[in-house]
Design an enzyme around this catalytic site. Sequence first.
Site, PDB file in Angstrom:
ATOM      1  CB  SER A  16      40.623  36.426  37.887  1.00 22.45           C
ATOM      2  OG  SER A  16      39.752  36.988  38.840  1.00 22.45           O
ATOM      3  CB  CYS A  17      45.445  34.629  37.164  1.00 23.03           C
ATOM      4  SG  CYS A  17      46.806  33.779  36.379  1.00 23.03           S
ATOM      5  N   PRO A  18      44.246  34.444  33.989  1.00 25.02           N
ATOM      6  CG  PRO A  18      44.509  33.417  31.860  1.00 25.02           C
ATOM      7  CD  PRO A  18      43.613  33.448  33.101  1.00 25.02           C
TER       8      PRO A  18
END
Length: 79
Positions: A16-18
Amino acid sequence: MSEIPSKIELDARGLSCPMPLLKLKQQLNCMQIGQWIEVKTTDPGSLRDFAAFTAMVGHIIHEQSEQDNEYLFIIEKRV
């Protein structure tokens, strides 16, 4: 007809981001100018993050595609 440089592969699927962007940055730091990297992600935020990062830093996204909720980027290190 010119040859496409060999690509380094980075599998950032499931992150998942980042994290996909951070993994890309880490790998780019180990690469030579002119080398290409193929990155696979499942995070839709990668579309925005990779475009903004490469534009800001000066790398080139040669290909970007989506299939079955997976994103593929082929990026050339330019700086």
